[in-house]
Design a protein around this motif. Structure first.
Motif, mmCIF file in Angstrom:
data_model
loop_
_atom_site.group_PDB
_atom_site.id
_atom_site.type_symbol
_atom_site.label_atom_id
_atom_site.label_comp_id
_atom_site.label_asym_id
_atom_site.label_seq_id
_atom_site.Cartn_x
_atom_site.Cartn_y
_atom_site.Cartn_z
ATOM 1 N N HIS A 1 -5.991 -1.853 -5.105
ATOM 2 C CA HIS A 1 -5.231 -2.776 -6.099
ATOM 3 C C HIS A 1 -4.882 -3.532 -4.404
ATOM 4 C CE1 HIS A 1 -5.530 1.103 -9.168
ATOM 5 N NE2 HIS A 1 -5.986 -0.394 -9.581
ATOM 6 N N GLU B 1 -2.462 0.617 -2.362
ATOM 7 C CA GLU B 1 -2.085 -0.542 -2.052
ATOM 8 C C GLU B 1 -1.339 -2.064 -1.660
ATOM 9 O OE1 GLU B 1 1.224 0.181 -5.344
ATOM 10 O OE2 GLU B 1 0.271 1.772 -6.280
ATOM 11 N N GLU C 1 -8.722 -5.712 -8.477
ATOM 12 C CA GLU C 1 -9.278 -4.191 -8.311
ATOM 13 C C GLU C 1 -10.274 -4.317 -6.838
ATOM 14 O OE1 GLU C 1 -10.686 -2.559 -11.887
ATOM 15 O OE2 GLU C 1 -8.659 -2.179 -12.265
#
Length: 145
Positions: A96, A134, A107
């Motif tokens: 992400h 992330e 994504e």
């Protein structure tokens, strides 16, 4: 049967396995969850489910999300700077990118990153079994595509 129909059916089965009755309101929420291609939070799921059935309560959303997460059919993401977001657990592995200004979640999948992570784990004498990546970013003037 489409992927969305399969996902909704899996969610229904998870609720039943936990002894939760499938009401009209929960069916509306499952439809919304199965169709979502983004990472909505509980309030957004509530808003979308109410567009299908206006009687859906926020309490029903939270209770249903908890059961679905406990049953392993959805993932809860707690991205920095925001509340929990949700996505179906049957999605292919991805990482992400989170826009720190808008909260948008993108994504992505990178074979280079996947290979590098496995290589780093091996260098330290480990076998990579799971990871979560992330990236918190700000949009630049270029579109990056």
């Amino acid at each position: 049967m489409t992927d969305i129909e399969k996902r909704a059916q899996e969610m229904e089965e998870a609720l039943r396995a936990d002894g939760v009755r499938l009401t009209r309101q929960r069916s509306a929420l499952l439809q919304v969850l199965a169709e979502s291609g983004d990472h909505p939070d509980a309030n957004e799921l509530h808003r979308r489910a109410q567009a299908v059935d206006e009687s859906v309560s926020l309490a029903t959303v939270y209770r249903t999300l908890t059961v679905l997460e406990d049953q392993g059919v959805i993932h809860r993401h707690a991205f920095e700077g925001g509340g929990a977001r949700f996505e179906a657990a049957d999605m292919p592995h991805h990482d992400h990118l989170i826009d720190v200004e808008t909260g948008d979640v993108v994504e992505f999948r990178s074979d280079k990153i996947e290979q590098l992570q496995a290589e780093i784990a091996r260098e330290y004498g480990y076998e990579l079994v799971h990871h979560k990546l992330e990236l918190y970013c700000r949009k630049t003037s270029g579109n990056g595509s």
